[in-house]
Motif scaffolding. Structure first.
Motif, PDB file in Angstrom:
ATOM      1  N   ILE A  66       2.420  10.277  -6.419  1.00 14.73           N
ATOM      2  CA  ILE A  66       1.010  10.637  -6.344  1.00 14.73           C
ATOM      3  C   ILE A  66       0.064   9.444  -6.288  1.00 14.73           C
ATOM      4  O   ILE A  66      -1.047   9.568  -5.831  1.00 14.73           O
ATOM      5  CB  ILE A  66       0.612  11.562  -7.511  1.00 14.73           C
ATOM      6  CG1 ILE A  66       0.936  10.901  -8.846  1.00 14.73           C
ATOM      7  CG2 ILE A  66       1.299  12.910  -7.383  1.00 14.73           C
ATOM      8  CD1 ILE A  66       0.473  11.683 -10.056  1.00 14.73           C
ATOM      9  N   ASP A  67       0.513   8.278  -6.754  1.00 10.58           N
ATOM     10  CA  ASP A  67      -0.396   7.138  -6.812  1.00 10.58           C
ATOM     11  C   ASP A  67       0.166   5.884  -6.161  1.00 10.58           C
ATOM     12  O   ASP A  67      -0.227   4.786  -6.496  1.00 10.58           O
ATOM     13  CB  ASP A  67      -0.781   6.856  -8.255  1.00 10.58           C
ATOM     14  CG  ASP A  67       0.425   6.495  -9.112  1.00 10.58           C
ATOM     15  OD1 ASP A  67       1.557   6.623  -8.619  1.00 10.58           O
ATOM     16  OD2 ASP A  67       0.221   6.091 -10.264  1.00 10.58           O
ATOM     17  N   ASP A  68       1.078   6.045  -5.235  1.00  8.98           N
ATOM     18  CA  ASP A  68       1.715   4.905  -4.597  1.00  8.98           C
ATOM     19  C   ASP A  68       0.847   4.432  -3.440  1.00  8.98           C
ATOM     20  O   ASP A  68       0.952   4.932  -2.315  1.00  8.98           O
ATOM     21  CB  ASP A  68       3.109   5.309  -4.113  1.00  8.98           C
ATOM     22  CG  ASP A  68       4.085   4.148  -4.108  1.00  8.98           C
ATOM     23  OD1 ASP A  68       3.671   3.033  -4.498  1.00  8.98           O
ATOM     24  OD2 ASP A  68       5.234   4.358  -3.721  1.00  8.98           O
ATOM     25  N   VAL A  69      -0.030   3.477  -3.720  1.00  7.96           N
ATOM     26  CA  VAL A  69      -0.976   2.973  -2.729  1.00  7.96           C
ATOM     27  C   VAL A  69      -0.881   1.456  -2.681  1.00  7.96           C
ATOM     28  O   VAL A  69      -0.775   0.798  -3.711  1.00  7.96           O
ATOM     29  CB  VAL A  69      -2.421   3.402  -3.086  1.00  7.96           C
ATOM     30  CG1 VAL A  69      -3.421   2.802  -2.122  1.00  7.96           C
ATOM     31  CG2 VAL A  69      -2.530   4.911  -3.103  1.00  7.96           C
ATOM     32  N   ILE A  70      -0.904   0.911  -1.486  1.00  7.15           N
ATOM     33  CA  ILE A  70      -0.895  -0.534  -1.282  1.00  7.15           C
ATOM     34  C   ILE A  70      -2.276  -0.936  -0.781  1.00  7.15           C
ATOM     35  O   ILE A  70      -2.824  -0.310   0.127  1.00  7.15           O
ATOM     36  CB  ILE A  70       0.186  -0.932  -0.259  1.00  7.15           C
ATOM     37  CG1 ILE A  70       1.568  -0.508  -0.761  1.00  7.15           C
ATOM     38  CG2 ILE A  70       0.149  -2.427   0.003  1.00  7.15           C
ATOM     39  CD1 ILE A  70       2.664  -0.667   0.271  1.00  7.15           C
ATOM     40  N   ASN A  71      -2.842  -1.994  -1.380  1.00  5.66           N
ATOM     41  CA  ASN A  71      -4.176  -2.463  -0.997  1.00  5.66           C
ATOM     42  C   ASN A  71      -4.017  -3.727  -0.160  1.00  5.66           C
ATOM     43  O   ASN A  71      -3.733  -4.804  -0.687  1.00  5.66           O
ATOM     44  CB  ASN A  71      -5.005  -2.742  -2.247  1.00  5.66           C
ATOM     45  CG  ASN A  71      -6.455  -2.989  -1.927  1.00  5.66           C
ATOM     46  OD1 ASN A  71      -6.802  -3.353  -0.813  1.00  5.66           O
ATOM     47  ND2 ASN A  71      -7.304  -2.796  -2.909  1.00  5.66           N
ATOM     48  N   VAL A  72      -4.185  -3.592   1.157  1.00  6.67           N
ATOM     49  CA  VAL A  72      -4.052  -4.709   2.087  1.00  6.67           C
ATOM     50  C   VAL A  72      -5.441  -5.033   2.633  1.00  6.67           C
ATOM     51  O   VAL A  72      -6.027  -4.228   3.351  1.00  6.67           O
ATOM     52  CB  VAL A  72      -3.079  -4.377   3.244  1.00  6.67           C
ATOM     53  CG1 VAL A  72      -2.963  -5.564   4.186  1.00  6.67           C
ATOM     54  CG2 VAL A  72      -1.724  -3.973   2.710  1.00  6.67           C
ATOM     55  N   SER A  73      -5.958  -6.180   2.261  1.00 10.63           N
ATOM     56  CA  SER A  73      -7.285  -6.630   2.717  1.00 10.63           C
ATOM     57  C   SER A  73      -8.355  -5.564   2.488  1.00 10.63           C
ATOM     58  O   SER A  73      -9.208  -5.334   3.338  1.00 10.63           O
ATOM     59  CB  SER A  73      -7.243  -7.013   4.199  1.00 10.63           C
ATOM     60  OG  SER A  73      -6.389  -8.111   4.396  1.00 10.63           O
TER      61      SER A  73
END
Length: 96
Positions: A17-24
């Motif tokens: 549910i919270d697997d997010v990658i922050n790219v730039s």
């Protein structure tokens, strides 16, 4: 990760549910990137994880398993553009 425990004590995984990658500054869900990758006829399975990047905050590593017997070419960035999702991952980071 979403999970629940049943009356017998077994754990059931219900999703990430919270697997997010922050790219730039762009928040990318790993499940969405994996879904774009497995949409290609060559790809059997895919997994995506973030890694620390000195300029972008995080980068993306894509782990891809091709279908057995697949003999065609696979260019991940071209596939992403054809799907209208942009490059799913850069060729040097996305190894089949």
């Amino acid at each position: 990760m979403g999970a629940r425990r049943d009356e017998d004590g077994y754990y059931w995984i219900t999703g990430r549910i919270d697997d997010v990658i922050n790219v730039s500054g762009h928040r990318l869900g790993t499940a969405e990137v994996e879904s774009a990758l497995v949409a290609h006829e060559a790809v059997a399975e895919a997994a995506v994880v973030g890694y620390p990047h000195p300029l972008k905050g995080q980068g993306i590593y894509c782990y891809v398993l091709l279908n057995s017997g697949y003999t065609g070419e696979w260019e991940p960035a071209a596939h992403g553009r054809a799907q209208g999702t942009g490059p799913a991952c850069h060729r040097r980071l996305c190894r089949a």
